[in-house]
Design a protein around this motif. Structure first.
Motif, PDB file in Angstrom:
ATOM      1  N   PHE A   6       0.816  -0.932  -0.098  1.00  0.00           N
ATOM      2  CA  PHE A   6      -0.005  -0.075  -0.177  1.00  0.00           C
ATOM      3  C   PHE A   6       0.790   1.206   0.195  1.00  0.00           C
ATOM      4  O   PHE A   6       1.725   1.317   0.813  1.00  0.00           O
ATOM      5  N   ASP A   7       0.856   2.030  -1.020  1.00  0.00           N
ATOM      6  CA  ASP A   7       1.405   3.457  -1.001  1.00  0.00           C
ATOM      7  C   ASP A   7       0.545   4.593  -0.829  1.00  0.00           C
ATOM      8  O   ASP A   7      -0.549   4.733  -1.777  1.00  0.00           O
ATOM      9  N   LEU A   8       0.615   5.332   0.141  1.00  0.00           N
ATOM     10  CA  LEU A   8      -0.327   6.748   0.478  1.00  0.00           C
ATOM     11  C   LEU A   8      -0.292   7.424  -0.618  1.00  0.00           C
ATOM     12  O   LEU A   8      -1.297   7.914  -1.214  1.00  0.00           O
ATOM     13  N   GLU A   9       0.799   7.809  -1.288  1.00  0.00           N
ATOM     14  CA  GLU A   9       1.151   8.779  -2.185  1.00  0.00           C
ATOM     15  C   GLU A   9       0.457   8.093  -3.199  1.00  0.00           C
ATOM     16  O   GLU A   9      -0.120   9.135  -4.131  1.00  0.00           O
ATOM     17  N   ASP A  10       0.706   7.301  -3.771  1.00  0.00           N
ATOM     18  CA  ASP A  10      -0.011   6.703  -5.138  1.00  0.00           C
ATOM     19  C   ASP A  10      -1.539   6.934  -5.116  1.00  0.00           C
ATOM     20  O   ASP A  10      -2.101   7.259  -5.995  1.00  0.00           O
ATOM     21  N   LEU A  11      -1.949   6.676  -3.846  1.00  0.00           N
ATOM     22  CA  LEU A  11      -3.485   6.546  -3.559  1.00  0.00           C
ATOM     23  C   LEU A  11      -4.149   7.914  -3.820  1.00  0.00           C
ATOM     24  O   LEU A  11      -5.082   8.398  -4.417  1.00  0.00           O
ATOM     25  N   VAL A  12      -3.400   9.000  -3.129  1.00  0.00           N
ATOM     26  CA  VAL A  12      -3.823  10.286  -3.167  1.00  0.00           C
ATOM     27  C   VAL A  12      -3.900  10.994  -4.428  1.00  0.00           C
ATOM     28  O   VAL A  12      -4.556  11.719  -4.847  1.00  0.00           O
ATOM     29  N   VAL A  13      -2.719  10.800  -5.117  1.00  0.00           N
ATOM     30  CA  VAL A  13      -2.585  11.094  -6.447  1.00  0.00           C
ATOM     31  C   VAL A  13      -3.573  10.788  -7.437  1.00  0.00           C
ATOM     32  O   VAL A  13      -4.234  11.514  -8.087  1.00  0.00           O
ATOM     33  N   ASP A  14      -3.915   9.274  -7.441  1.00  0.00           N
ATOM     34  CA  ASP A  14      -4.759   8.731  -8.181  1.00  0.00           C
ATOM     35  C   ASP A  14      -6.434   9.440  -7.958  1.00  0.00           C
ATOM     36  O   ASP A  14      -6.850   9.740  -8.881  1.00  0.00           O
ATOM     37  N   VAL A  15      -6.455   9.402  -6.643  1.00  0.00           N
ATOM     38  CA  VAL A  15      -7.995  10.093  -6.400  1.00  0.00           C
ATOM     39  C   VAL A  15      -8.163  11.333  -6.935  1.00  0.00           C
ATOM     40  O   VAL A  15      -9.057  12.041  -7.360  1.00  0.00           O
ATOM     41  N   GLY A  16      -6.762  12.110  -6.520  1.00  0.00           N
ATOM     42  CA  GLY A  16      -6.850  13.626  -6.750  1.00  0.00           C
ATOM     43  C   GLY A  16      -7.057  13.792  -8.344  1.00  0.00           C
ATOM     44  O   GLY A  16      -7.985  14.491  -8.963  1.00  0.00           O
ATOM     45  N   TYR A  17      -6.317  13.033  -9.365  1.00  0.00           N
ATOM     46  CA  TYR A  17      -6.231  13.397 -10.385  1.00  0.00           C
ATOM     47  C   TYR A  17      -7.719  12.590 -11.425  1.00  0.00           C
ATOM     48  O   TYR A  17      -8.145  13.266 -12.344  1.00  0.00           O
ATOM     49  N   TRP A  18      -8.281  11.620 -10.545  1.00  0.00           N
ATOM     50  CA  TRP A  18      -9.377  11.046 -11.170  1.00  0.00           C
ATOM     51  C   TRP A  18     -10.678  12.217 -11.198  1.00  0.00           C
ATOM     52  O   TRP A  18     -11.396  11.997 -11.867  1.00  0.00           O
ATOM     53  N   PHE A  19     -10.711  13.043 -10.103  1.00  0.00           N
ATOM     54  CA  PHE A  19     -11.773  14.058  -9.944  1.00  0.00           C
ATOM     55  C   PHE A  19     -11.437  15.269 -10.364  1.00  0.00           C
ATOM     56  O   PHE A  19     -12.066  16.253 -10.545  1.00  0.00           O
ATOM     57  N   LYS A  20     -10.065  15.582 -10.794  1.00  0.00           N
ATOM     58  CA  LYS A  20      -9.538  16.917 -10.959  1.00  0.00           C
ATOM     59  C   LYS A  20     -10.191  17.374 -12.454  1.00  0.00           C
ATOM     60  O   LYS A  20     -10.058  16.470 -13.643  1.00  0.00           O
ATOM     61  N   GLY A  21     -11.051  18.342 -12.528  1.00  0.00           N
ATOM     62  CA  GLY A  21     -11.297  19.165 -13.686  1.00  0.00           C
ATOM     63  C   GLY A  21     -12.848  18.228 -14.481  1.00  0.00           C
ATOM     64  O   GLY A  21     -13.074  18.483 -15.545  1.00  0.00           O
ATOM     65  N   SER A  22     -13.227  17.303 -13.553  1.00  0.00           N
ATOM     66  CA  SER A  22     -14.127  16.375 -14.138  1.00  0.00           C
ATOM     67  C   SER A  22     -15.583  16.958 -13.143  1.00  0.00           C
ATOM     68  O   SER A  22     -15.762  16.392 -12.408  1.00  0.00           O
ATOM     69  N   THR A  23     -16.415  17.608 -14.097  1.00  0.00           N
ATOM     70  CA  THR A  23     -17.770  18.008 -13.234  1.00  0.00           C
ATOM     71  C   THR A  23     -18.528  16.915 -12.898  1.00  0.00           C
ATOM     72  O   THR A  23     -19.321  16.753 -12.042  1.00  0.00           O
ATOM     73  N   ASN A  24     -18.624  15.792 -14.243  1.00  0.00           N
ATOM     74  CA  ASN A  24     -19.281  14.855 -13.941  1.00  0.00           C
ATOM     75  C   ASN A  24     -19.293  13.945 -12.848  1.00  0.00           C
ATOM     76  O   ASN A  24     -20.018  13.467 -12.120  1.00  0.00           O
TER      77      ASN A  24
END
Length: 395
Positions: A11-29
Motif C-alpha cells: 500500500f502506497d499512500l502517495e500513489d492513492l492520493v495522487v490517483d484519487v486527486g487526478y481522477w476527480f480533477k477537472g471533471s464536473t461529471n
C-alpha cells in the motif's frame, strides 16, 4: 528535509492520493456523481484535495480528506465503470477493506512527522531546539513499536536496539492509533478480513516504523556538536548548560568573536553565571518566547549602581547562534520566490536590479501593495522625482 518512507507493505499512500486527486480533477461529471453518493451516505461533500510531491505536508491533508469521504468514495468506485488503468487501481483499492485500515494508520502516524517537519520550516530562529526535538521525534517513533524497558537507560539514540525482535511489542500491542485498532478488530469480528491479513498488517506497520527510525538515525545530524551547544541561548534551558557551550562558538567562529584571551574567558564565565542566576519574570506562555528579542533586551541591561552593561559578550555570541539556519527551508523559499517572479514572460528581470528589489520587498514581510498607504513625505518626494524625471527626458 526529504520525505520519509510512506510505503506500508504494497500500500502506497502517495500513489492513492495522487490517483484519487487526478481522477476527480477537472471533471464536473465525476464530482457530480460523488456528490450524489455523499447525499446517499448522509456525508458532506468536500472537494478532493490535490497532493503536490514537493509539498510533503499536503500528504496528511489529502489522506485525511479521503478518510472523511471514504464511504461515498468506496460506493462510487464500486458502482461506476471505466476501462482506464487509474480507475481499475482505485476500484481495487476501495474494494479492499484493508485500504481504510492503512489510511487510518497513516492518519495516526504521520502527525509525528508533520510536527517535526513544521519545526524545520519555521521562519524564526529555532536552532537551539533542534537537538532535543530530533531526539524526541525518534523516541516517539520507537515508543510506537518497542517495549518501554528497551528505551530506558540509553544516553545515545544510536544505542537503542530498535531492530532486535526481542524489543518489539507483539502485533496486537503496537501503537497504531485507537481508531485504527478499533476498525481492525471490527473487520476481524465481522469476518471481513482473516487473522492472516491482520498479522500481515502488523508486520507491515512494524516494518514501516523500523524503516522510519533507521532513516532518521542515518539522516538527522544527531552528533553535530553545534546543535548541542546552541541550547544555551534558550533561557528555558540555561540551567542545563555551561559556559563551555558559549566558548564552543568562540573557538569555532574565532574570526567573528574576539574573545580568545584567558581574561575574556573569565569575563564571559562571569556573564554566564549572571545569566543563569538572574531572576526571569514569570511568563504566561513560555513557548512563545522570541529569543531574538530576549537577547536584544539582554544586551541593554545595566548595573543599577555603576550603569555598566551587565552582558557585553554573551549577547554577541547568542546573536551569532540565532542567525545560523536550522534548515534549508529559508533558502528553498527564496528559490521559489525567484521562480514566481522571474517567469518566461518576465525573463529580462536583472538579478542585481529589478528582481533584487522585488525580492527585498517581498522577503521583508511587508503588507500587500494594495493595502500599503504611503506617507505624505513619500508622496511629496515622489512628485518631485517625477517632475525631475520628466524635465530630464523632454524631447
Amino acid at each position: 528535509m526529504p520525505p520519509w518512507k510512506k510505503r506500508v507493505s504494497k500500500f502506497d499512500l502517495e500513489d492513492l492520493v495522487v490517483d484519487v486527486g487526478y481522477w476527480f480533477k477537472g471533471s464536473t461529471n465525476r464530482k457530480g456523481y460523488l456528490t450524489e453518493f455523499c447525499e446517499l451516505h448522509e456525508a458532506e461533500y468536500m472537494e478532493i484535495l490535490q497532493h503536490v510531491s514537493v509539498r510533503w505536508l499536503s500528504l496528511e491533508r489529502c489522506g485525511t480528506r479521503i478518510l472523511r469521504l471514504y464511504d461515498p468514495l468506496a460506493s462510487y468506485f464500486k458502482s461506476a465503470n471505466d476501462n482506464q488503468a487509474r480507475f481499475r487501481r482505485l476500484q481495487e483499492a476501495f474494494s479492499d477493506p484493508m485500504t481504510e485500515v492503512y489510511l487510518l494508520f497513516f492518519q495516526a502516524t504521520i502527525p509525528a512527522f508533520t510536527s517535526f517537519n513544521l519545526l524545520l520550516q519555521r521562519e524564526q530562529s529555532s536552532i537551539f531546539l533542534l537537538h532535543d526535538e530530533m531526539a524526541n521525534f525518534i523516541r516517539k517513533l520507537c515508543a510506537r513499536f518497542m517495549v518501554p524497558t528497551a528505551l530506558q537507560g540509553h544516553k545515545q539514540l544510536h544505542e537503542i536496539a530498535f531492530k532486535e525482535k526481542a524489543n518489539h511489542l507483539p502485533g496486537r500491542k503496537l501503537n497504531i492509533g485507537f481508531t485504527t485498532r478499533a476498525k481492525l478488530n471490527r473487520l476481524l469480528d465481522d469476518g471481513d478480513i482473516t487473522p492472516q491479513q491482520m498479522e500481515k498488517f502488523h508486520e507491515a506497520a512494524l516494518a514501516f516504523l523500523i524503516n522510519a527510525v533507521d532513516y532518521a538515525l542515518k539522516k538527522l545530524p544527531l552528533q553535530e556538536p553545534l546543535l548541542k551547544h546552541a541550547k544555551f541561548v534558550d533561557v528555558r534551558q540555561r540551567l542545563e548548560c555551561g559556559v563551555e557551550d558559549a566558548l564552543y562558538f568562540v573557538e569555532r567562529f574565532s574570526h567573528l568573536l574576539p574573545y580568545h584571551r584567558p581574561q575574556e574567558h573569565d569575563l564571559l564565565s562571569d556573564e554566564f553565571l549572571e545569566y543563569q542566576t538572574m531572576p526571569v519574570p514569570p511568563l504566561q506562555d513560555p513557548e512563545e518566547i522570541e529569543m531574538g528579542s530576549f537577547w536584544a533586551e539582554m544586551a541593554t541591561r545595566k548595573h543599577k549602581v555603576t550603569g555598566v552593561r551587565l552582558f557585553q559578550r554573551l549577547p554577541t555570541i547568542a546573536k551569532l547562534v540565532l542567525v545560523l539556519p536550522h534548515s534549508n527551508a529559508d533558502a528553498e523559499r527564496v528559490f521559489s520566490l525567484v521562480g514566481l517572479n522571474k517567469t518566461k514572460t518576465r525573463n529580462s528581470l536583472a538579478l542585481d536590479g529589478t528582481l533584487s528589489s522585488i525580492m527585498t520587498i517581498k522577503m521583508a514581510g511587508l503588507e500587500p501593495c494594495f493595502k500599503w498607504e504611503p506617507s505624505p513625505a513619500i508622496i511629496k518626494a515622489s512628485k518631485k522625482a517625477t517632475s525631475h524625471y520628466n524635465k530630464e527626458h523632454r524631447s
